[in-house]
Structure formats: C-alpha cells, structure tokens
Write a protein that holds these residues in place. Structure first.
Motif, PDB file in Angstrom:
ATOM      1  N   ASP A 190      -2.924  22.431  -0.049  1.00 39.66           N
ATOM      2  CA  ASP A 190      -4.033  21.597   0.433  1.00 39.66           C
ATOM      3  C   ASP A 190      -3.760  20.126   0.140  1.00 39.66           C
ATOM      4  OD1 ASP A 190      -5.531  23.876   1.138  1.00 39.66           O
ATOM      5  OD2 ASP A 190      -6.575  23.912  -0.788  1.00 39.66           O
ATOM      6  N   PHE A 191      -3.384  19.859  -1.100  1.00 38.33           N
ATOM      7  CA  PHE A 191      -3.121  18.486  -1.519  1.00 38.33           C
ATOM      8  C   PHE A 191      -1.977  17.883  -0.716  1.00 38.33           C
ATOM      9  CE2 PHE A 191      -0.862  15.300  -3.906  1.00 38.33           C
ATOM     10  CZ  PHE A 191      -1.888  14.425  -4.252  1.00 38.33           C
ATOM     11  N   ASP A 192      -0.873  18.618  -0.595  1.00 34.06           N
ATOM     12  CA  ASP A 192       0.300  18.098   0.110  1.00 34.06           C
ATOM     13  C   ASP A 192      -0.007  17.785   1.567  1.00 34.06           C
ATOM     14  OD1 ASP A 192       1.793  18.299  -2.210  1.00 34.06           O
ATOM     15  OD2 ASP A 192       2.826  20.138  -1.602  1.00 34.06           O
ATOM     16  N   LYS A 193      -0.775  18.640   2.226  1.00 34.52           N
ATOM     17  CA  LYS A 193      -1.084  18.418   3.640  1.00 34.52           C
ATOM     18  C   LYS A 193      -1.925  17.152   3.816  1.00 34.52           C
ATOM     19  CE  LYS A 193      -2.766  20.599   7.825  1.00 34.52           C
ATOM     20  NZ  LYS A 193      -3.358  21.766   8.455  1.00 34.52           N
ATOM     21  N   GLN A 194      -2.934  16.986   2.981  1.00 37.18           N
ATOM     22  CA  GLN A 194      -3.782  15.803   3.099  1.00 37.18           C
ATOM     23  C   GLN A 194      -3.018  14.539   2.714  1.00 37.18           C
ATOM     24  OE1 GLN A 194      -8.119  16.190   2.292  1.00 37.18           O
ATOM     25  NE2 GLN A 194      -7.448  18.114   1.371  1.00 37.18           N
ATOM     26  N   TYR A 195      -2.217  14.618   1.692  1.00 39.24           N
ATOM     27  CA  TYR A 195      -1.427  13.466   1.269  1.00 39.24           C
ATOM     28  C   TYR A 195      -0.452  13.064   2.374  1.00 39.24           C
ATOM     29  CZ  TYR A 195       1.206  10.358  -1.782  1.00 39.24           C
ATOM     30  OH  TYR A 195       1.795   9.261  -2.330  1.00 39.24           O
ATOM     31  N   ALA A 196       0.163  14.054   3.021  1.00 40.76           N
ATOM     32  CA  ALA A 196       1.136  13.784   4.079  1.00 40.76           C
ATOM     33  C   ALA A 196       0.524  12.992   5.223  1.00 40.76           C
ATOM     34  CB  ALA A 196       1.738  15.091   4.597  1.00 40.76           C
ATOM     35  N   VAL A 197      -0.708  13.297   5.588  1.00 46.75           N
ATOM     36  CA  VAL A 197      -1.378  12.578   6.677  1.00 46.75           C
ATOM     37  C   VAL A 197      -1.998  11.281   6.177  1.00 46.75           C
ATOM     38  CG1 VAL A 197      -3.282  12.641   8.339  1.00 46.75           C
ATOM     39  CG2 VAL A 197      -1.882  14.677   7.984  1.00 46.75           C
ATOM     40  N   ASN A 198      -2.791  11.359   5.120  1.00 43.27           N
ATOM     41  CA  ASN A 198      -3.649  10.254   4.713  1.00 43.27           C
ATOM     42  C   ASN A 198      -2.955   9.165   3.915  1.00 43.27           C
ATOM     43  OD1 ASN A 198      -5.668  11.729   5.952  1.00 43.27           O
ATOM     44  ND2 ASN A 198      -6.460  12.548   4.050  1.00 43.27           N
ATOM     45  N   VAL A 199      -1.814   9.458   3.326  1.00 46.04           N
ATOM     46  CA  VAL A 199      -1.100   8.443   2.536  1.00 46.04           C
ATOM     47  C   VAL A 199       0.303   8.218   3.101  1.00 46.04           C
ATOM     48  CG1 VAL A 199      -0.291   7.767   0.248  1.00 46.04           C
ATOM     49  CG2 VAL A 199      -2.451   9.009   0.486  1.00 46.04           C
ATOM     50  N   ARG A 200       1.142   9.244   3.038  1.00 43.93           N
ATOM     51  CA  ARG A 200       2.515   9.066   3.520  1.00 43.93           C
ATOM     52  C   ARG A 200       2.542   8.680   5.000  1.00 43.93           C
ATOM     53  NH1 ARG A 200       5.929  14.210   3.472  1.00 43.93           N
ATOM     54  NH2 ARG A 200       4.947  14.432   5.492  1.00 43.93           N
ATOM     55  N   GLY A 201       1.728   9.342   5.807  1.00 48.35           N
ATOM     56  CA  GLY A 201       1.688   9.034   7.237  1.00 48.35           C
ATOM     57  C   GLY A 201       1.292   7.595   7.509  1.00 48.35           C
ATOM     58  N   VAL A 202       0.332   7.096   6.768  1.00 45.09           N
ATOM     59  CA  VAL A 202      -0.104   5.709   6.937  1.00 45.09           C
ATOM     60  C   VAL A 202       1.038   4.757   6.592  1.00 45.09           C
ATOM     61  CG1 VAL A 202      -1.673   3.929   6.068  1.00 45.09           C
ATOM     62  CG2 VAL A 202      -2.544   6.226   6.553  1.00 45.09           C
ATOM     63  N   VAL A 203       1.685   4.995   5.466  1.00 43.04           N
ATOM     64  CA  VAL A 203       2.782   4.112   5.041  1.00 43.04           C
ATOM     65  C   VAL A 203       3.920   4.141   6.059  1.00 43.04           C
ATOM     66  CG1 VAL A 203       4.565   3.754   3.283  1.00 43.04           C
ATOM     67  CG2 VAL A 203       2.201   4.243   2.597  1.00 43.04           C
ATOM     68  N   LEU A 204       4.333   5.324   6.494  1.00 46.06           N
ATOM     69  CA  LEU A 204       5.450   5.424   7.431  1.00 46.06           C
ATOM     70  C   LEU A 204       5.109   4.838   8.797  1.00 46.06           C
ATOM     71  CD1 LEU A 204       6.913   8.940   6.531  1.00 46.06           C
ATOM     72  CD2 LEU A 204       7.699   6.674   5.786  1.00 46.06           C
ATOM     73  N   HIS A 205       3.867   5.033   9.247  1.00 47.97           N
ATOM     74  CA  HIS A 205       3.459   4.452  10.530  1.00 47.97           C
ATOM     75  C   HIS A 205       3.371   2.930  10.431  1.00 47.97           C
ATOM     76  CE1 HIS A 205       2.693   8.533  11.894  1.00 47.97           C
ATOM     77  NE2 HIS A 205       2.518   8.042  13.113  1.00 47.97           N
ATOM     78  N   ALA A 206       2.829   2.424   9.347  1.00 46.75           N
ATOM     79  CA  ALA A 206       2.774   0.969   9.167  1.00 46.75           C
ATOM     80  C   ALA A 206       4.189   0.393   9.151  1.00 46.75           C
ATOM     81  CB  ALA A 206       2.030   0.620   7.881  1.00 46.75           C
ATOM     82  N   GLN A 207       5.080   1.043   8.450  1.00 43.40           N
ATOM     83  CA  GLN A 207       6.469   0.592   8.346  1.00 43.40           C
ATOM     84  C   GLN A 207       7.146   0.568   9.718  1.00 43.40           C
ATOM     85  OE1 GLN A 207       9.231   3.384   6.451  1.00 43.40           O
ATOM     86  NE2 GLN A 207       9.905   1.689   5.139  1.00 43.40           N
TER      87      GLN A 207
END
Length: 153
Positions: free
Chosen positions: A107-124
């Motif tokens: 659960d944690f990994d899925k939400q982190y992947a979208v809500n944190v990592r995804g934001v950083v990678l998309h911004a980059q």
C-alpha cells in the motif's frame, strides 16, 4: 461554470497529469475554454476518452505516474505536440485512507510511487520544456481536510 476570460490562454500550451477527472479535468476545460491547448494524462482509458469528448481539442495520454518511464514518455509526447510549455500542473495522485494497523508495505509503495516519486520524476522530465516565466504547480494531499481517526496515508 464561472465566467471565462476569452483568449486569456491563446497560443499557450499546458500539460495536466491526473487530468481525466476532478480538479485536473476542470482545469483543462477552463484553459481550453480560454484558448489554450492542453494535454492531460490519466490511467483510465474510458475516463480519458470521456474527457476528450467533453472538451473539444483536448489531447490525452494514458500514463501512470507510478511507472518510472511514464515521465519521459509524457515529456516526449508534450514536446512532439507543443514544443515548449507555458505550464505543467502535476495533479496525478491517489490515496487509500486506512487505519495505521492495516497499512501494508505494498500500500505504502504504491502511493509513494504516484504521489512522491511520480511527481519528482515528472517535474524533472517536464521542467526543461517550460518556458521562462512558466509555472509548475503541484496538487498536495487532501488529508488535511479528509483526515480519519487512526488513519494514515
């Protein structure tokens, strides 16, 4: 719909992640209504199709912010469609409210992947396409307003 300002976004191009529904779709509709060009992403093909049918001229891309390759795919599509961007609205996200005792690593990994990592990678990936003076706002959590006793995530 609130009053629009005709032509406010004439000649401008935007990307909105999580744009197939809710705040993202409403934002896309407003920008298009005021003359802008918009590419929205989402994970649900049916919702993307419905958004494109409801908003003439809207471009869509099925894209999952949890996928590390999704950011580069989106940047490539945005560059091909628009060249440069006047703004990027990083709005993709989701949450599963549940008691702390029930949270799993998955659960944690899925939400982190979208809500944190995804934001950083998309911004980059997308920031280099944003023109000088452009913007890159990010939607944060709604947990402040939708908290749940004993809940987390």
């Amino acid at each position: 719909m609130p009053r629009t300002f005709s032509g406010r976004f004439d000649g401008q191009s935007f990307v909105i992640t999580g744009g197939s529904g809710g705040i993202g779709r409403a934002t896309a509709a407003r920008i298009v209504a005021e003359g802008g060009r918009v590419l929205v992403t989402g994970t649900n093909a049916d919702k993307l199709k419905a958004a494109a049918e409801a908003i003439p001229g809207l471009l869509t891309l099925q894209n999952d912010a949890a996928d590390p390759d999704a950011a580069a795919d989106l940047a490539e599509k945005a560059k091909a469609e628009f060249g440069t961007l006047d703004g990027v609205y990083l709005n993709a996200g989701f949450g599963v409210m549940q008691p702390l005792a029930e949270v799993t690593a998955e659960d944690f990994d899925k939400q982190y992947a979208v809500n944190v990592r995804g934001v950083v990678l998309h911004a980059q990936a997308l920031a280099p396409l944003v023109k000088q003076g452009g913007s890159l706002p990010i939607t944060g959590s709604v947990a402040k307003w939708l908290g749940m006793e004993g809940g987390v995530l």
